[in-house]
Design a protein around this motif. Structure first.
Motif, PDB file in Angstrom:
ATOM      1  N   ARG A  46       1.159  -1.234  -0.011  1.00  0.00           N
ATOM      2  CA  ARG A  46       0.112   0.049  -0.019  1.00  0.00           C
ATOM      3  C   ARG A  46       1.053   0.746   0.298  1.00  0.00           C
ATOM      4  O   ARG A  46       2.165   1.268   0.478  1.00  0.00           O
ATOM      5  N   ARG A  47       0.669   2.108  -0.515  1.00  0.00           N
ATOM      6  CA  ARG A  47       1.187   3.346  -0.246  1.00  0.00           C
ATOM      7  C   ARG A  47       1.173   3.977   0.575  1.00  0.00           C
ATOM      8  O   ARG A  47      -0.114   4.269   1.164  1.00  0.00           O
ATOM      9  N   VAL A  48       2.625   4.853   0.636  1.00  0.00           N
ATOM     10  CA  VAL A  48       2.227   5.607   2.010  1.00  0.00           C
ATOM     11  C   VAL A  48       2.333   7.149   1.885  1.00  0.00           C
ATOM     12  O   VAL A  48       3.967   6.949   0.354  1.00  0.00           O
ATOM     13  N   PRO A  49       1.554   8.019   1.798  1.00  0.00           N
ATOM     14  CA  PRO A  49       1.686   9.092   1.917  1.00  0.00           C
ATOM     15  C   PRO A  49       3.494   9.897   2.188  1.00  0.00           C
ATOM     16  O   PRO A  49       3.967   9.748   3.470  1.00  0.00           O
ATOM     17  N   VAL A  50       4.007  10.589   1.294  1.00  0.00           N
ATOM     18  CA  VAL A  50       5.398  11.290   1.926  1.00  0.00           C
ATOM     19  C   VAL A  50       5.611  12.256   3.230  1.00  0.00           C
ATOM     20  O   VAL A  50       6.320  11.503   3.466  1.00  0.00           O
ATOM     21  N   ASP A  51       4.332  13.092   3.529  1.00  0.00           N
ATOM     22  CA  ASP A  51       4.363  13.436   4.608  1.00  0.00           C
ATOM     23  C   ASP A  51       4.469  13.334   5.547  1.00  0.00           C
ATOM     24  O   ASP A  51       4.764  13.143   7.025  1.00  0.00           O
ATOM     25  N   TYR A  52       3.648  11.497   5.375  1.00  0.00           N
ATOM     26  CA  TYR A  52       3.846  10.638   6.552  1.00  0.00           C
ATOM     27  C   TYR A  52       5.103  10.501   6.685  1.00  0.00           C
ATOM     28  O   TYR A  52       5.151  10.120   8.329  1.00  0.00           O
ATOM     29  N   LEU A  53       5.774   9.522   6.250  1.00  0.00           N
ATOM     30  CA  LEU A  53       7.224   9.323   5.865  1.00  0.00           C
ATOM     31  C   LEU A  53       7.869  10.335   6.906  1.00  0.00           C
ATOM     32  O   LEU A  53       8.752  10.049   8.104  1.00  0.00           O
ATOM     33  N   GLU A  54       7.603  11.758   6.310  1.00  0.00           N
ATOM     34  CA  GLU A  54       8.427  12.561   7.250  1.00  0.00           C
ATOM     35  C   GLU A  54       8.272  12.810   8.420  1.00  0.00           C
ATOM     36  O   GLU A  54       9.402  13.353   9.561  1.00  0.00           O
ATOM     37  N   SER A  55       6.882  13.276   9.206  1.00  0.00           N
ATOM     38  CA  SER A  55       6.849  12.981   9.868  1.00  0.00           C
ATOM     39  C   SER A  55       7.104  11.961  11.367  1.00  0.00           C
ATOM     40  O   SER A  55       7.629  12.519  12.194  1.00  0.00           O
ATOM     41  N   LEU A  56       6.921  10.840  10.720  1.00  0.00           N
ATOM     42  CA  LEU A  56       8.075   9.692  11.070  1.00  0.00           C
ATOM     43  C   LEU A  56       9.625  10.162  11.197  1.00  0.00           C
ATOM     44  O   LEU A  56      10.526  10.111  12.999  1.00  0.00           O
ATOM     45  N   GLU A  57      10.006  10.546  10.599  1.00  0.00           N
ATOM     46  CA  GLU A  57      11.473  10.970  10.056  1.00  0.00           C
ATOM     47  C   GLU A  57      12.125  11.931  11.614  1.00  0.00           C
ATOM     48  O   GLU A  57      12.766  12.141  12.140  1.00  0.00           O
ATOM     49  N   ARG A  58      10.561  12.726  11.271  1.00  0.00           N
ATOM     50  CA  ARG A  58      11.127  13.765  12.771  1.00  0.00           C
ATOM     51  C   ARG A  58      10.883  13.260  13.786  1.00  0.00           C
ATOM     52  O   ARG A  58      11.809  13.737  14.997  1.00  0.00           O
ATOM     53  N   ALA A  59      10.672  12.866  13.666  1.00  0.00           N
ATOM     54  CA  ALA A  59      10.414  12.024  15.470  1.00  0.00           C
ATOM     55  C   ALA A  59      10.951  11.332  16.046  1.00  0.00           C
ATOM     56  O   ALA A  59      11.564  11.373  16.613  1.00  0.00           O
ATOM     57  N   TYR A  60      11.478  10.520  14.791  1.00  0.00           N
ATOM     58  CA  TYR A  60      12.500   9.702  15.137  1.00  0.00           C
ATOM     59  C   TYR A  60      14.130  10.008  15.825  1.00  0.00           C
ATOM     60  O   TYR A  60      15.143  10.416  16.871  1.00  0.00           O
ATOM     61  N   HIS A  61      13.710  11.958  15.161  1.00  0.00           N
ATOM     62  CA  HIS A  61      15.279  12.986  14.833  1.00  0.00           C
ATOM     63  C   HIS A  61      15.104  13.759  16.480  1.00  0.00           C
ATOM     64  O   HIS A  61      16.336  13.463  17.205  1.00  0.00           O
TER      65      HIS A  61
END
Length: 461
Positions: A46-61
């Motif tokens: 299933r396609r995952v929106p790019v901004d969803y991934l960006e939010s995950l990356e910011r949370a890890y950061h």
């Protein structure tokens, strides 16, 4: 379903990556839930929106750069210290282009070393001042942000100090969820490293939860340069059950790298009455000593710290440990047991006065079996008196001197001894020969002596 999750992650995660409850443990509860949805989507193509991934990356950061050098997130609100190593392995797999994630995930075997610069998360109001990422490096966490959506403590302007592999000034963290006096104490300002006013702690509890979410960062100042950091934030939401807003508390912190923090509390009442104030620093050492306005936890066996202070006339220092009357003072859970509080030495600075006043604390970590690098501290008068501020000169045991200033914000020019500056905060580092080695100015442009600009390399005596 993915569209709904994308909206939910936008609601729960601030643009700087912090989860809205502002508690390290619950940050990772939410992050894990969003990650599980991402993994399910990937397995089912299933396609995952790019901004969803960006939010995950910011949370890890956020998780990484708010952490201390031992890779434990701070124990703030209803959370203990949280180890991020497993989360960073997960983050590195999701975001292979992040070489800093890979560095942590591989224990430094691959990737790129972390940026040693300090970090600010303006929506969370979390400011992290660090000398580096080695285990013995020094790091201070400062909370100048919102109350939090849930699991909150009344602890705005709280600080936590780490150095030499240990927490030296601590947030007590979490306590079991019950209705005991200890749970109430742990939620209150009395158990945190902030100021109580007229015998009352901060009081933000009781509003609708949505009121604790911010659309923009709360007012603050953050300046980060190679040799110094400066942060400043305020609390004005009220003290005691009646939420008395007569007094506003501003805390400003000037970090002179690698090991010196100058913390000034500015208390500004809106009336002409006298008010009393207590600032606390909860220490993790087994014991602490107090002499005049200097507190020390130096030990042969474990790292410690020294705190020197000066403030209004009649400022006093005591070490509270296991006090019950008139308030619980000097208690903290230990060794991860959230069902019991134990006596812990706590430096309490008490002072009072009418009108705007300030008190300054100079904090420096010391290694095990070490000696304080501070030989002496002397206060220097700030003029004009209408500008609230403190200044002084700190003499190190190696002969170096540090002249410093902190004042209230605004377009002011002040005199510190024979020197004039427009800076809100600053430090001038001078070697044993009188030569200026560094000049750090926060919200300022100059230092003048006898009408002449002073700069690095000049000799002042």
């Amino acid at each position: 379903a993915m569209t709904r999750l994308r909206k939910e992650i936008d609601l729960q995660m601030y643009p700087d990556g912090a989860q809205i409850e502002l508690a390290s443990g619950y940050h990772h509860v939410s992050l894990k839930n969003f990650v599980m949805a991402y993994e399910a989507a990937r397995r089912n193509n299933r396609r995952v929106p790019v901004d969803y991934l960006e939010s995950l990356e910011r949370a890890y950061h956020y998780s990484l750069y708010v952490s201390f050098p031992d890779l434990l997130m701070p124990a703030v609100n209803d959370s203990g210290p949280l180890n991020i190593r497993d989360a960073m392995r997960e983050a590195s797999a999701f975001f292979p282009e992040r070489k800093d994630f890979e560095w942590i995930a591989s224990d430094g075997k691959s990737g790129a070393p972390l940026d040693k610069a300090s970090s600010a998360f303006p929506y969370a109001g979390h400011f992290v001042m660090r000398s580096g990422w080695d285990r013995d490096d020094a790091c201070l966490f400062f909370d100048g942000g919102p109350y939090g959506y849930g699991h909150q403590h009344e602890d705005k302007l709280n600080v936590i100090l780490y150095a030499y592999g240990e927490i030296l000034i601590a947030d007590p963290g979490n306590y079991q969820y019950d209705t005991s006096e200890w749970r109430r104490y742990m939620l209150s300002s009395w158990s945190h490293n902030t100021v109580v006013v007229d015998g009352e702690g901060q009081h933000q509890y009781g509003k609708p939860r949505e009121a604790y979410i911010v659309d923009e960062p709360l007012p603050h100042t953050w300046i980060s340069q190679d040799g110094f950091n400066y942060a400043s934030a305020t609390y004005g939401e009220g003290y005691g059950p009646g939420e008395d807003r007569t007094v506003t508390h501003r805390r400003s912190i000037l970090y002179i790298k690698p090991d010196l923090w100058i913390i000034t509390d500015f208390l500004s009442p809106s009336d002409e009455e006298e008010h009393s104030y207590e600032a606390a620093f909860h220490l993790t050492a087994k014991s602490a000593s107090a002499e005049n306005l200097a507190c020390s936890t130096i030990s042969n066996n474990v790292p410690g710290c020294v705190i020197h202070a000066f403030g209004p006339k009649q400022t006093s220092l005591r070490i509270a440990e296991g006090e019950r009357d008139p308030h619980l003072r000097g208690w903290m859970p230990k060794n991860g047991d959230v069902s019991c509080c134990h006596p812990t030495p706590t430096a309490i600075y008490s002072y009072s006065g009418s009108g705007p006043i300030c008190c300054t604390y100079i904090v420096c970590p010391v290694p095990a079996a070490g000696v304080s690098p501070i030989a002496s501290i002397s206060q220097i008068r700030v003029n004009p008196h209408s500008v609230t501020g403190n200044a002084g000169v700190l003499k190190r045991t190696d002969g170096q001197e540090v002249y410093f200033l902190q004042r209230v914000p605004g377009a002011h020019r002040v005199y510190v001894g024979d020197l004039e500056t427009d800076a809100e905060a600053g430090a001038m580092v001078v070697d044993q020969f009188g030569r200026i080695q560094a000049l750090h100015l926060a919200n300022g442009t100059h230092v003048r002596g006898e009408g002449t600009h002073i700069t690095v390399g000049d000799t002042i005596y």
